[in-house]
Design a protein around this motif. Structure first.
Motif, short mmCIF file in Angstrom:
data_model
loop_
_atom_site.label_atom_id
_atom_site.label_comp_id
_atom_site.label_asym_id
_atom_site.label_seq_id
_atom_site.Cartn_x
_atom_site.Cartn_y
_atom_site.Cartn_z
N GLN A 61 0.80 -1.25 0.09
CA GLN A 61 0.04 -0.05 -0.03
C GLN A 61 0.88 1.17 0.06
OE1 GLN A 61 -3.09 0.04 2.89
NE2 GLN A 61 -3.62 -2.15 2.49
N PHE A 62 2.11 0.99 0.49
CA PHE A 62 2.71 2.21 0.35
C PHE A 62 4.23 2.29 -0.25
CE2 PHE A 62 0.37 2.50 4.22
CZ PHE A 62 -0.01 3.71 4.35
N ASN A 63 5.03 3.19 -0.76
CA ASN A 63 6.08 3.18 -1.20
C ASN A 63 7.11 3.95 -0.25
OD1 ASN A 63 5.42 2.12 -3.77
ND2 ASN A 63 5.57 4.09 -4.95
N ALA A 64 8.18 3.27 -0.24
CA ALA A 64 9.14 3.77 0.82
C ALA A 64 10.50 4.29 0.25
CB ALA A 64 9.47 2.76 1.95
N SER A 65 10.85 5.26 0.34
CA SER A 65 12.17 6.08 -0.03
C SER A 65 12.87 6.38 1.36
CB SER A 65 11.90 7.25 -0.83
OG SER A 65 13.21 7.87 -0.97
N VAL A 66 14.32 5.44 1.28
CA VAL A 66 14.93 5.70 2.78
C VAL A 66 16.29 6.03 2.28
CG1 VAL A 66 15.66 4.41 4.48
CG2 VAL A 66 13.52 3.87 3.29
N ASN A 67 16.87 6.99 3.26
CA ASN A 67 18.34 7.11 3.16
C ASN A 67 18.69 6.90 4.63
OD1 ASN A 67 20.64 8.71 3.55
ND2 ASN A 67 19.97 10.17 1.94
N VAL A 68 19.51 5.93 4.52
CA VAL A 68 20.32 5.54 5.70
C VAL A 68 21.88 5.54 5.65
CG1 VAL A 68 20.43 2.95 4.87
CG2 VAL A 68 20.36 3.43 7.36
N GLN A 69 22.41 5.89 6.92
CA GLN A 69 23.86 6.12 7.02
C GLN A 69 24.25 5.67 8.51
OE1 GLN A 69 24.29 9.95 5.59
NE2 GLN A 69 23.00 10.77 7.14
N GLY A 70 25.51 5.26 8.52
CA GLY A 70 26.04 4.80 9.85
C GLY A 70 25.86 3.36 10.22
N GLY A 71 26.64 2.97 11.00
CA GLY A 71 26.39 1.63 11.59
C GLY A 71 26.85 0.45 10.41
#
Length: 131
Positions: A61-71
């Motif tokens: 039902q949803f589109n996700a746009s993710v920016n992840v950094q670190g770890g």
């Protein structure tokens, strides 16, 4: 900054920080401009990221746009999961009970303990020799 229908949240785990944008769509998840299947090749990480959608019954039902950094990989996957869960909660507050019961809204505060002086690590001491 938010366009109509966009929900922006952040999720954290260890040293990883994920900025999540959720909008109504077909279930496409992009992480750092790459499909999440290629960004996270391990099945356990992909399952972890999809968990909030499965728990709430909002898969596709949803589109996700993710920016992840670190770890590392595991921390990043946990951060993305936390961010998606928080975004789903904003989209529909009725999902709170399901997300809370699965522990998806709680920020996992466990981080690596620092090394102490006079010791080999956080808890480990140098080897003791009597003679």
């Amino acid at each position: 900054m938010n366009t109509a229908g966009d929900i922006a949240t952040t999720g954290k785990r260890k040293n990883a920080v994920a900025r999540v944008r959720l909008k109504p769509g077909t279930g496409q998840i992009m992480i750092n401009d790459r499909p999440f299947e290629t960004y996270f090749p391990r099945e356990i990480h992909r399952t972890q990221i999809l968990q909030p959608f499965l728990v709430t019954g909002t898969t596709g039902q949803f589109n996700a746009s993710v920016n992840v950094q670190g770890g590392g990989e595991m921390g990043q996957a946990g951060a993305v999961r936390h961010g998606i869960a928080k975004a789903l909660l904003i989209s529909n507050t009725a999902l709170r009970d399901n997300l809370r019961k699965e522990g998806l809204l709680t920020r996992d505060s466990r981080v690596k303990e620092r090394k102490k002086y006079g010791q080999k690590g956080a808890r480990r001491r140098f080897q003791f020799s009597k003679r």
